[in-house]
Write a protein that holds these residues in place. Structure first.
Motif, PDB file in Angstrom:
ATOM      1  N   UNK A  81     -29.824 -38.423 -57.298  1.00 57.35           N
ATOM      2  CA  UNK A  81     -29.740 -37.051 -56.997  1.00 57.35           C
ATOM      3  C   UNK A  81     -28.267 -36.702 -56.675  1.00 57.35           C
ATOM      4  N   UNK A  82     -27.599 -37.735 -55.987  1.00 57.18           N
ATOM      5  CA  UNK A  82     -26.192 -37.228 -55.707  1.00 57.18           C
ATOM      6  C   UNK A  82     -25.278 -37.142 -56.993  1.00 57.18           C
ATOM      7  N   UNK A  83     -25.646 -37.788 -58.054  1.00 56.46           N
ATOM      8  CA  UNK A  83     -24.883 -37.224 -59.249  1.00 56.46           C
ATOM      9  C   UNK A  83     -24.916 -36.280 -59.965  1.00 56.46           C
ATOM     10  N   UNK A  84     -25.670 -35.219 -59.168  1.00 55.58           N
ATOM     11  CA  UNK A  84     -25.724 -33.702 -59.596  1.00 55.58           C
ATOM     12  C   UNK A  84     -24.674 -32.867 -59.192  1.00 55.58           C
ATOM     13  N   UNK A  85     -23.777 -33.462 -58.328  1.00 54.64           N
ATOM     14  CA  UNK A  85     -22.878 -32.664 -57.616  1.00 54.64           C
ATOM     15  C   UNK A  85     -21.738 -32.089 -58.921  1.00 54.64           C
ATOM     16  N   UNK A  86     -21.077 -31.080 -58.652  1.00 55.20           N
ATOM     17  CA  UNK A  86     -20.029 -30.671 -59.352  1.00 55.20           C
ATOM     18  C   UNK A  86     -18.659 -30.596 -58.702  1.00 55.20           C
ATOM     19  N   UNK A  87     -17.748 -31.242 -58.836  1.00 58.22           N
ATOM     20  CA  UNK A  87     -16.575 -31.413 -58.156  1.00 58.22           C
ATOM     21  C   UNK A  87     -15.256 -30.815 -58.643  1.00 58.22           C
ATOM     22  N   UNK A  88     -15.480 -29.543 -58.533  1.00 57.00           N
ATOM     23  CA  UNK A  88     -14.262 -28.823 -59.069  1.00 57.00           C
ATOM     24  C   UNK A  88     -12.777 -29.088 -58.520  1.00 57.00           C
ATOM     25  N   UNK A  89     -11.966 -28.858 -59.022  1.00 61.74           N
ATOM     26  CA  UNK A  89     -10.314 -28.984 -58.429  1.00 61.74           C
ATOM     27  C   UNK A  89     -10.325 -28.489 -56.936  1.00 61.74           C
ATOM     28  N   UNK A  90     -10.005 -29.179 -56.041  1.00 59.40           N
ATOM     29  CA  UNK A  90     -10.060 -28.433 -54.609  1.00 59.40           C
ATOM     30  C   UNK A  90      -8.788 -27.335 -54.714  1.00 59.40           C
ATOM     31  N   UNK A  91      -9.277 -26.375 -54.112  1.00 59.24           N
ATOM     32  CA  UNK A  91      -8.442 -24.921 -54.324  1.00 59.24           C
ATOM     33  C   UNK A  91      -7.137 -24.839 -53.287  1.00 59.24           C
ATOM     34  N   UNK A  92      -7.190 -25.601 -52.355  1.00 57.18           N
ATOM     35  CA  UNK A  92      -6.117 -25.751 -51.391  1.00 57.18           C
ATOM     36  C   UNK A  92      -6.748 -25.173 -50.078  1.00 57.18           C
ATOM     37  N   UNK A  93      -7.912 -24.494 -50.014  1.00 56.48           N
ATOM     38  CA  UNK A  93      -8.346 -23.708 -48.738  1.00 56.48           C
ATOM     39  C   UNK A  93      -9.566 -24.680 -48.432  1.00 56.48           C
ATOM     40  N   UNK A  94      -9.159 -25.610 -47.555  1.00 57.81           N
ATOM     41  CA  UNK A  94     -10.316 -26.608 -47.308  1.00 57.81           C
ATOM     42  C   UNK A  94     -11.568 -26.156 -46.547  1.00 57.81           C
ATOM     43  N   UNK A  95     -11.322 -24.908 -45.929  1.00 53.82           N
ATOM     44  CA  UNK A  95     -12.619 -24.516 -45.278  1.00 53.82           C
ATOM     45  C   UNK A  95     -13.558 -23.791 -46.419  1.00 53.82           C
ATOM     46  N   UNK A  96     -12.748 -23.311 -47.504  1.00 54.63           N
ATOM     47  CA  UNK A  96     -13.898 -22.783 -48.733  1.00 54.63           C
ATOM     48  C   UNK A  96     -14.333 -23.787 -49.426  1.00 54.63           C
ATOM     49  N   UNK A  97     -13.667 -24.905 -49.518  1.00 53.83           N
ATOM     50  CA  UNK A  97     -14.097 -25.965 -50.559  1.00 53.83           C
ATOM     51  C   UNK A  97     -15.287 -26.728 -49.639  1.00 53.83           C
ATOM     52  N   UNK A  98     -15.044 -27.029 -48.425  1.00 57.16           N
ATOM     53  CA  UNK A  98     -16.344 -27.564 -47.671  1.00 57.16           C
ATOM     54  C   UNK A  98     -17.586 -26.492 -47.687  1.00 57.16           C
ATOM     55  N   UNK A  99     -17.321 -25.449 -47.566  1.00 55.31           N
ATOM     56  CA  UNK A  99     -18.430 -24.382 -47.452  1.00 55.31           C
ATOM     57  C   UNK A  99     -19.336 -24.538 -48.884  1.00 55.31           C
ATOM     58  N   UNK A 100     -18.405 -24.446 -50.035  1.00 56.46           N
ATOM     59  CA  UNK A 100     -19.025 -24.530 -51.479  1.00 56.46           C
ATOM     60  C   UNK A 100     -19.805 -25.670 -51.599  1.00 56.46           C
ATOM     61  N   UNK A 101     -19.064 -26.919 -51.005  1.00 60.05           N
ATOM     62  CA  UNK A 101     -19.833 -28.186 -51.150  1.00 60.05           C
ATOM     63  C   UNK A 101     -21.050 -28.223 -50.602  1.00 60.05           C
ATOM     64  N   UNK A 102     -20.919 -27.619 -49.188  1.00 57.85           N
ATOM     65  CA  UNK A 102     -22.294 -27.500 -48.548  1.00 57.85           C
ATOM     66  C   UNK A 102     -23.401 -26.930 -48.922  1.00 57.85           C
ATOM     67  N   UNK A 103     -22.994 -25.700 -49.540  1.00 61.08           N
ATOM     68  CA  UNK A 103     -24.133 -24.955 -50.459  1.00 61.08           C
ATOM     69  C   UNK A 103     -24.611 -25.694 -51.727  1.00 61.08           C
ATOM     70  N   UNK A 104     -23.807 -26.700 -52.269  1.00 63.58           N
ATOM     71  CA  UNK A 104     -24.580 -27.507 -53.253  1.00 63.58           C
ATOM     72  C   UNK A 104     -25.292 -28.458 -52.721  1.00 63.58           C
TER      73      UNK A 104
END
Length: 235
Positions: A81-104
């Motif tokens: 099930x962990x294979x279903x993640x999407x990993x876009x290129x990090x935006x440079x805003x680590x907070x926003x990227x972690x929040x987006x990953x958390x919602x995934x």
């Protein structure tokens, strides 16, 4: 038990197939997919080597040639099930990227409601888990702190998600098991709470509910919990 190793073993270090001999009838991906289907349809407690073997159309004992232990089966499931993640290129805003990953992660746990029960560092060495961890660290390239603290941050974020989703799942499962609707129960419990606050025994709660009577914004609570963790590392 046939095939069960007498010493600790990481299944990912074990070759999926021997170099010689006939091609195996099933792959680890086949076995994991069968176990995930059972867990999604019938619940985590329904997963057994016998049921997975039946799903695949093979004998239970032959399954141990592929998966020596039930714990290995759980690891295969979590990796699948962990294979279903999407990993876009990090935006440079680590907070926003972690929040987006958390919602995934939250969405994945709601698709597979048994996942919170398996969230443990023991299952953190699978291929997809390592990809998840490496991506999380890449999102944190802009955070000026040592590696150990970055790992702590990732663990704390996942702890918030797991706890929050586990409560959501437990609430939903309880509601489905009752002979009345969630709205009916909420109305009865709210009425009781109001009657207790009206006694004057709980002045702080009375003042609080007068200031903010609700309803609770559950999505907002989730995001605020995440950001409070992030705030503690944003210095």
């Amino acid at each position: 038990m046939v095939g069960r190793p007498a010493v600790p073993e990481v299944i990912w270090a074990r070759p999926e197939r021997a170099g010689r001999g006939p091609r195996p009838a099933f792959s680890r991906a086949d076995i994991a997919a069968a176990a995930v289907r059972i867990a999604d349809a019938e619940g985590f407690d329904a997963v057994s080597m016998r049921k997975v073997a039946a799903e695949l159309g093979c004998g239970t004992m032959s399954l141990y040639n592929y998966v020596p232990r039930k714990e290995d089966l759980y690891e295969l499931m979590l990796d699948a099930v962990s294979g279903g993640y999407e990993f876009p290129e990090p935006s440079g805003d680590w907070r926003a990227d972690l929040v987006a990953l958390a919602h995934q992660t939250r969405a994945m746990m709601h698709r597979h409601t048994w996942v919170p029960r398996l969230m443990s560092p023991v299952y953190g060495f699978s291929p997809n888990s390592l990809r998840y961890l490496e991506y999380s660290l890449s999102c944190l390239d802009g955070l000026d702190t040592r590696f150990g603290e970055k790992m702590e941050l990732i663990a704390m974020v996942n702890g918030v998600i797991t706890t929050y989703v586990a409560n959501e799942i437990a609430t939903a499962e309880r509601s489905r098991s009752l002979p009345w609707s969630e709205e009916q129960e909420h109305a009865v419990r709210t009425g009781y709470l109001i009657s207790q606050i009206a006694t004057g025994k709980y002045p702080r709660m009375a003042a609080g509910f007068a200031e903010d009577p609700g309803p609770i914004d559950l999505e907002g609570v989730f995001d605020r919990a995440l950001h409070r963790v992030l705030d503690s590392f944003d210095r």
